[in-house]
Enzyme design. Structure first.
Site, mmCIF file in Angstrom:
data_model
loop_
_atom_site.group_PDB
_atom_site.id
_atom_site.type_symbol
_atom_site.label_atom_id
_atom_site.label_comp_id
_atom_site.label_asym_id
_atom_site.label_seq_id
_atom_site.Cartn_x
_atom_site.Cartn_y
_atom_site.Cartn_z
ATOM 1 N N ASP A 1 0.797 -1.173 0.135
ATOM 2 C CA ASP A 1 0.091 -0.069 -0.057
ATOM 3 C C ASP A 1 0.915 1.307 0.090
ATOM 4 O OD1 ASP A 1 -2.199 -1.665 -0.004
ATOM 5 O OD2 ASP A 1 -2.403 -1.588 2.312
HETATM 6 N N1 URA Z 1 -1.115 -6.044 3.592
HETATM 7 C C1 URA Z 1 -1.524 -4.667 3.757
HETATM 8 O O1 URA Z 1 -2.820 -4.601 4.450
HETATM 9 N N2 URA Z 1 -1.123 -3.938 3.269
HETATM 10 C C2 URA Z 1 0.266 -3.949 2.281
HETATM 11 O O2 URA Z 1 0.659 -2.966 1.925
HETATM 12 C C3 URA Z 1 0.585 -5.465 2.468
HETATM 13 C C4 URA Z 1 -0.134 -6.232 3.148
#
Ligand code: URA
Length: 239
Positions: free
Chosen positions: A104
């Protein structure tokens, strides 16, 4: 445009070793677009026609592999219509690389980038169940019921996520936060945040510390390095 030294292109095509390629260049046995090139610093592009001892190379797009410690506020993409910084902008290369999977925008940590579609497909295929370890700072302190649920696996969007491992690394009773290390072999978007949301916690910070056998420990935020030949071979073995 992709530009690379001639001897590297010849070696990575599998024609011969880099040292032998240098000899061939010096001996005038290499042509680029029908012209003999006998200087070692010469760079060619993927548009050039390269001929070695009379044989045209048709497979000279060298594969490159990087591991990056992604900072916050960088998008896991090759371009962004909102003009946000992309992971590929952090790596100095002429090759057309892309991230293997996603973290993310606000997640930090380990991401692999490559132009090798075969390896990217292996790593992203759910069947291969590559383990990834995350460290999540959450707003609360996990209780016995949370532990039980994490051990049993957690249903997210009607499909169970099996947790390979989890460990509470630190608790801050004053701030009411915990640092939890969690290992899963899932690739679904926002999966760690969804796991903790299902236990009624928000993830305040998230970082990926491990991907299969690779660890981010030696790289600072924004730093990257090329994977070694051995590491690439080991990644291929995860198939
Ligand atoms: N899980 C998440 O919630 N965000 C990420 O960036 C990777 C795994």
């Amino acid at each position: 445009m992709f530009m690379e030294r001639l001897q590297k292109i010849i070696a990575s095509s599998g024609y011969t070793s880099r040292r032998k390629a240098e000899e061939l260049i010096k001996n005038g046995q290499v042509k680029v677009n029908d012209e003999v090139v006998n200087t070692l610093g010469y760079k060619a592009s993927d548009k050039d026609i390269i001929e070695v001892e009379g044989t045209i190379l048709n497979n000279y797009n060298p594969k490159v592999y990087y591991i990056l410690n992604k900072p916050r506020e960088v998008i896991c993409s090759v371009s962004d219509d909102k003009n946000r910084k992309c992971v590929v902008d952090l790596i100095k290369t002429e090759a057309r690389i892309y991230p293997v999977g996603r973290l993310d925008y606000d997640t930090t940590g380990l991401i692999i980038l490559t132009n090798d579609g075969d390896l990217a497909n292996i790593l992203m295929h759910p069947h291969h169940q590559i383990k990834k370890t995350y460290i999540a700072k959450v707003n609360g302190i996990l209780n016995a019921d949370d532990f039980k649920k994490l051990r049993e696996g957690i249903e997210i969007d009607k499909r169970k996520v099996h947790i390979d491992n989890f460990k509470v690394k630190k608790i801050d009773k004053v701030k009411n936060t915990s640092l939890v290390e969690i290992t899963i072999h899932e690739g679904r978007n926002h999966i760690v945040k969804k796991i903790f949301a299902s236990l009624h916690y928000d993830v305040l910070k998230l970082t990926r510390s491990k991907y299969a056998f690779l660890e981010i420990a030696d790289l600072k935020s924004g730093e990257y390095r090329e994977l070694s030949k051995n590491e690439v071979a080991e990644l291929y073995k995860l198939k």
